[in-house]
Design a protein around this motif. Structure first.
Motif, PDB file in Angstrom:
ATOM      1  N   ARG A 129       3.911   2.062   0.069  1.00  6.64           N
ATOM      2  CA  ARG A 129       4.965   3.026   0.429  1.00  6.64           C
ATOM      3  C   ARG A 129       4.528   4.453   0.129  1.00  6.64           C
ATOM      4  N   ALA A 130       3.760   4.632  -0.937  1.00  2.18           N
ATOM      5  CA  ALA A 130       3.263   5.968  -1.263  1.00  2.18           C
ATOM      6  C   ALA A 130       2.309   6.476  -0.183  1.00  2.18           C
ATOM      7  N   GLU A 164       4.694  -0.692  -3.810  1.00  2.00           N
ATOM      8  CA  GLU A 164       4.871   0.696  -4.247  1.00  2.00           C
ATOM      9  C   GLU A 164       3.735   1.582  -3.743  1.00  2.00           C
ATOM     10  N   PRO A 213       5.092  -6.234  -6.302  1.00  2.00           N
ATOM     11  CA  PRO A 213       5.818  -4.965  -6.370  1.00  2.00           C
ATOM     12  C   PRO A 213       4.916  -3.742  -6.502  1.00  2.00           C
ATOM     13  N   VAL A 214       3.828  -3.855  -7.240  1.00  2.00           N
ATOM     14  CA  VAL A 214       2.925  -2.708  -7.367  1.00  2.00           C
ATOM     15  C   VAL A 214       2.240  -2.429  -6.031  1.00  2.00           C
TER      16      VAL A 214
END
Length: 471
Positions: A453-454, A450, A446-447
């Motif tokens: 996506r950033a 994230e 998940p990190v």
């Protein structure tokens, strides 16, 4: 299936598309803008199975950087998604159209702009075919190593987008290692240059590597500066037969542990060998459980092949046959290049995986794939870039049989799970695209998702570039 998704346009759809086309024609010649649904439908998919695709609103074939910039400015202003494409030889759905998108096909930007033997670089547009570039630099005594199996069709832009590999990766590495710099059109139409053309350079973040493998989700590559190597001597190939895939994988480990540097080290299992013989009547030994091909492009390849042949014997090879000349070597390599085409002919449809595992776990991977094939009662052939642990389990199935199609998809997922279990990755060279989106999240966590996506948001805040791919 593509045509069945094309429905009669609604009035509002026609109005939107008409406005888009008019705006595009403001900076493009008429022949570069395709709107006939029978024509645009052909641009909806790459070569992957089980990957959804939408209907393009329009297909654009620019010839200049300025035309690509114009397309992106129009798309940004009208908030229309853009899907970049090369030759559509990809195997992950990364080039599949989004509904109502602009397909931006870069195949007409196909010029080799420079070949510099002193700096050992080539500067090319994204639509240049891999094999065309390879032959052009050969004329200067140079060598562009990345050679995907589709090298006669695939484009350099597509290779960059998916960070593709090929047969020679075990010695020379993958596409990412040869991209020195890029010119990229960003989502808003601005042009950015990354990287360098010098042999060394560490100025700032390595944005070049960021774009390599980004599948057109961060920007449109319109020019690439590529590193070249001196052309090596012609390679000689050795073929070794084994009574089990495990024994062939043991030979691979012995070769790499022994410090040898083959120019390729490829494996074909019995299913693949039979498929190639059925397709091309090449006379490969169908009694073998695994065929290992090793090649050297050194100044004394015969000596290297003799050393590797001895290691194959020690691992249990039933027969070791070195090629006598370049022509015989090329025949063996042609058999390997035909593998995926031959497996497709077994049932008519394939799902081609590209799970990569540590070399030391290659035997476990092949044993596991055999168990998956038995569990789902499917034909699964394996060819592999064995020297770097990159396997291509190829699930053969009848796409008209719903139950067999379901089993094919489930077996594909089980093979990816096996690869992660063995410390590998879900994709060694084909990319994520649509096919492996959920598996990317499992691999990077998940990190990781994230942060990726950033990065996507920083380059493409409106989410217009190749939406729905990667994650």
């Amino acid at each position: 299936m593509i045509m069945s998704r094309i429905e009669a346009p609604r009035d509002e759809d026609t109005a939107v598309t008409g406005g888009l086309v008019d705006r595009l024609l403001g900076g493009l010649p008429a022949e570069a803008v395709l709107t006939d649904p029978d024509v645009t439908a052909a641009y909806a998919n790459d070569m992957a199975s089980f990957c959804a695709a939408g209907t393009p609103a329009v297909v654009v074939l620019p010839r200049t950087v300025e035309q690509v910039q114009h397309v992106m400015r129009v798309a940004t202003e009208l908030r229309v998604p853009v899907v970049p494409q090369g030759a559509r030889t990809g195997l992950s759905g990364a080039a599949n159209a989004s509904e109502g998108c602009v397909v931006l096909s870069l195949v007409k930007m196909d010029r080799i702009l420079e070949i510099n033997p002193v700096d050992r670089v080539a500067v090319v547009e994204p639509g240049v075919i891999n094999a065309v570039l390879s032959r052009a630099v050969n004329e200067h005594g140079l060598y562009y190593p990345p050679d995907p199996s589709s090298w006669e069709m695939c484009t350099i832009g597509g290779n960059i987008g998916t960070a593709s590999g090929g047969l020679c990766c075990v010695k020379y590495g993958v596409t990412a290692e040869y991209v020195l710099g890029l010119d990229v059109v960003l989502a808003d139409g601005r042009l950015m240059s990354t990287g360098r053309r010098t042999a060394k350079g560490v100025a700032g973040y390595d944005l070049t590597r960021l774009f390599v493998g980004s599948e057109g989700s961060l920007g449109i590559v319109v020019r690439a500066t590529l590193a070249l190597k001196p052309q090596p001597p012609a390679q000689l190939v050795l073929a070794a037969e084994f009574g089990s895939a495990r024994a062939a994988c043991d030979a691979v480990c012995r070769i790499m542990e022994g410090g040898h540097v083959p120019s390729l080290l490829e494996l074909m299992d019995r299913t693949t060998v039979k498929a190639v013989n059925d397709l091309a009547h090449m006379g490969l030994p169908e009694t073998t459980e695994a065929l290992l091909l090793a090649a050297f492009d050194t100044h004394d390849p015969a000596a290297d092949l003799a050393a590797v042949g001895a290691l194959c014997d020690a691992a249990g090879a039933t027969q070791v046959v070195p090629a006598e000349d370049a022509a015989e070597s090329e025949l063996l390599l042609q058999a390997r290049r035909l593998s995926l085409t031959a497996l497709e002919a077994v049932k008519g449809t394939t799902m081609i995986d590209d799970v990569c595992v540590p070399r030391s776990r290659l035997g476990d991977m092949l044993d596991g794939i055999e168990r998956v094939a038995e569990k789902y009662a499917l034909t699964i052939g394996v060819c592999a870039h064995a020297g770097d642990g990159n396997t291509h389990p190829t699930v053969c199935f009848d796409a008209t049989d719903p139950d067999e199609s379901r089993r094919a998809r489930e077996s594909f997922d089980e093979i990816m799970a096996l690869g992660l279990e063995l410390g590998g990755t879900i994709t060694g060279e084909h990319g994520v695209g649509v096919l492996k989106k959920e598996w990317l999240a499992r691999e990077i966590g998940p990190v990781g998702v994230e942060m990726q996506r950033a990065i996507k948001t920083a380059f493409d805040p409106l989410g217009l570039l190749n939406p729905g791919k990667l994650f």
